[in-house]
Design a protein around this motif. Sequence first.
Motif, PDB file in Angstrom:
ATOM      1  N   ARG B   2       0.833  -1.194   0.000  1.00 12.61           N
ATOM      2  CA  ARG B   2       0.000   0.000   0.000  1.00 12.61           C
ATOM      3  C   ARG B   2       0.877   1.257   0.000  1.00 12.61           C
ATOM      4  NH1 ARG B   2      -3.647   1.255   5.030  1.00 12.61           N
ATOM      5  NH2 ARG B   2      -3.610   3.482   4.688  1.00 12.61           N
ATOM      6  N   ILE B   5       2.420   1.988  -3.320  1.00 11.19           N
ATOM      7  CA  ILE B   5       1.496   2.619  -4.268  1.00 11.19           C
ATOM      8  C   ILE B   5       1.308   4.095  -3.938  1.00 11.19           C
ATOM      9  CG2 ILE B   5      -0.901   2.622  -5.115  1.00 11.19           C
ATOM     10  CD1 ILE B   5      -0.834  -0.405  -4.844  1.00 11.19           C
ATOM     11  N   ILE B   6       1.211   4.382  -2.630  1.00  8.92           N
ATOM     12  CA  ILE B   6       1.060   5.789  -2.236  1.00  8.92           C
ATOM     13  C   ILE B   6       2.267   6.591  -2.728  1.00  8.92           C
ATOM     14  CG2 ILE B   6       0.958   7.385  -0.269  1.00  8.92           C
ATOM     15  CD1 ILE B   6      -0.598   5.228   1.247  1.00  8.92           C
ATOM     16  N   ALA B   9       2.167   7.037  -6.461  1.00 11.29           N
ATOM     17  CA  ALA B   9       1.145   7.998  -6.881  1.00 11.29           C
ATOM     18  C   ALA B   9       1.596   9.423  -6.584  1.00 11.29           C
ATOM     19  CB  ALA B   9      -0.169   7.696  -6.166  1.00 11.29           C
ATOM     20  N   LEU B  12       4.312  10.453  -8.983  1.00 10.41           N
ATOM     21  CA  LEU B  12       3.751  10.722 -10.306  1.00 10.41           C
ATOM     22  C   LEU B  12       3.052  12.085 -10.332  1.00 10.41           C
ATOM     23  CD1 LEU B  12       3.892   8.789 -12.721  1.00 10.41           C
ATOM     24  CD2 LEU B  12       1.426   8.489 -12.464  1.00 10.41           C
ATOM     25  N   LEU B  13       2.341  12.361  -9.244  1.00  9.81           N
ATOM     26  CA  LEU B  13       1.616  13.615  -9.131  1.00  9.81           C
ATOM     27  C   LEU B  13       2.591  14.792  -9.116  1.00  9.81           C
ATOM     28  CD1 LEU B  13      -1.492  13.758  -8.845  1.00  9.81           C
ATOM     29  CD2 LEU B  13      -1.090  14.635  -6.543  1.00  9.81           C
ATOM     30  N   LEU B  16       3.988  15.282 -12.476  1.00  8.80           N
ATOM     31  CA  LEU B  16       3.017  15.895 -13.384  1.00  8.80           C
ATOM     32  C   LEU B  16       2.895  17.396 -13.114  1.00  8.80           C
ATOM     33  CD1 LEU B  16       0.774  15.641 -15.488  1.00  8.80           C
ATOM     34  CD2 LEU B  16      -0.817  15.198 -13.638  1.00  8.80           C
ATOM     35  N   PHE B  19       5.803  19.146 -14.411  1.00  9.58           N
ATOM     36  CA  PHE B  19       5.726  19.225 -15.864  1.00  9.58           C
ATOM     37  C   PHE B  19       4.787  20.352 -16.299  1.00  9.58           C
ATOM     38  CE2 PHE B  19       3.429  18.179 -19.745  1.00  9.58           C
ATOM     39  CZ  PHE B  19       4.479  18.081 -20.643  1.00  9.58           C
TER      40      PHE B  19
END
Lengths: 309, 160
Positions: B2, B5-6, B9, B12-13, B16, B19
């Motif tokens: 878990r 994944i956090i 994420a 990735l955020l 982004l 970017f």
Amino acid sequence: MNRKTKSLPRVFLAGVVLVVLAYLIACAAMEKGVSVLTSPEKLSQKDKASLLRVAKALRSSFADITEEEEYYIGRSVAATILATYPALNNSRLTRYVNRVGQAVVLYSDRPEIFAGYHFLVLDSNEINAMAAPGGFIFITKGLLRLCRNEDMLAAVLAHEVGHVAAKHGLRSIKKSRLIEAFRLLASEAAQRSGSAELAKLVSTYESILGDITATLIERGYDRKFETEADELAVKFMTRAGYSPTALSDFLAALASSAQASSGKGWFKTHPAPEKRLAKVSAKIKALPQVPAVAKVRTQRFHQYCSRLK
Amino acid sequence: MRKKIIVMAVALLVGLITFLLAETLLIKVQSTSLRKRPEFYAPVVAKLYYGQKVTKLAEEGGWVQVRTDDCLVGWLHSSAVETKKIRLLAMNQTLKTEASSQEVALAGKGFTKDLEKAFREKNKGLNYAQVEKMLRIKVTLSELKRFLREGKLGEWGRPK
């Protein structure tokens, strides 16, 4: 509780998918935006119309004049000055003045402008120097004669580069005229040849150029702009390694010049040299370190300028 | 699992967001040199032209580090670029809610060549020929460097 923890990764997975999706959409959006920016010829009618709408809402002051526009404004101001003052036919001297000018430009706050800075000596005994927007800088033979060394010449050129760097020429355009021109530029009708709007745009443009030319030749800048240009001159010269005291020397020479009472050229368009001298001296005193005048520079100055005497 | 994944994420955020906030700058001068280091004497990586787009990476003492479309990285003096932000997320039906003046001028709605032409037709006798001559005066960087060195100016004038 157990069920909740199990479902959490799914929520995050969904989140990740969403983020990736948003990323892809943003990429596509950027592609579109960028292609509009770099290839105006590919603009669709709809995009053009929206840019025009933006233009109307956005452009309102001298700060919204682009570098390219500043260059075009400067070209016409320079062409007007050169219709009154002929250029001195001495390519060796012109080259030397340009080298001194570029030395100052390199250490200025605005070394890069649309088409670069260019310097020209005018064949006139009047003591004068002028800077058109876009980096067209003029200095008269009469003013060159007043300089005793390269540092004094650099001081005058640095003052003029200061006017360009701080966009004083563009600031002397009447605001109402500029707003009118922006409004006309954004109207589709002004794009059609022969339209009344186009004729109006051309005459507004004429008035804009007239505002600048009159400031440079007749009225002079606002006093605070002259003070600012002197301060910038001290800054740029010191950075370049020229002695800023040469600006004080130049102002003293100006004050004792035989032309001082003529009310022509610089005497008409600039504040009294004595007043400027006091402010400049205070500015120099505040500097931690002041470069000295180098002999080698004075020597080369005389090589180029002695025949002017 | 878990936690992983956090972390992923979040990473990735963050990526982004970075970017999307990456500033796109436009070259606002006719031409300029992309340099290896933030100084005028540094070797030239590439020549860039008016309207070209670059991505800002860093900023240092009046210079910006940028990346070009073909992934060349180097430094530009900040006076050569338009620094107005382009709001990527604001694009929708109206294309953009904000545009810089330069974009507008690039779209051909400015004081440019055409307006000069119309002005010249009305005002004969102005000396554009001399302006063109003036524009041809060029001092190369190597010539300027020699001039500075000989005159004990710039970095050659600083006390050792």
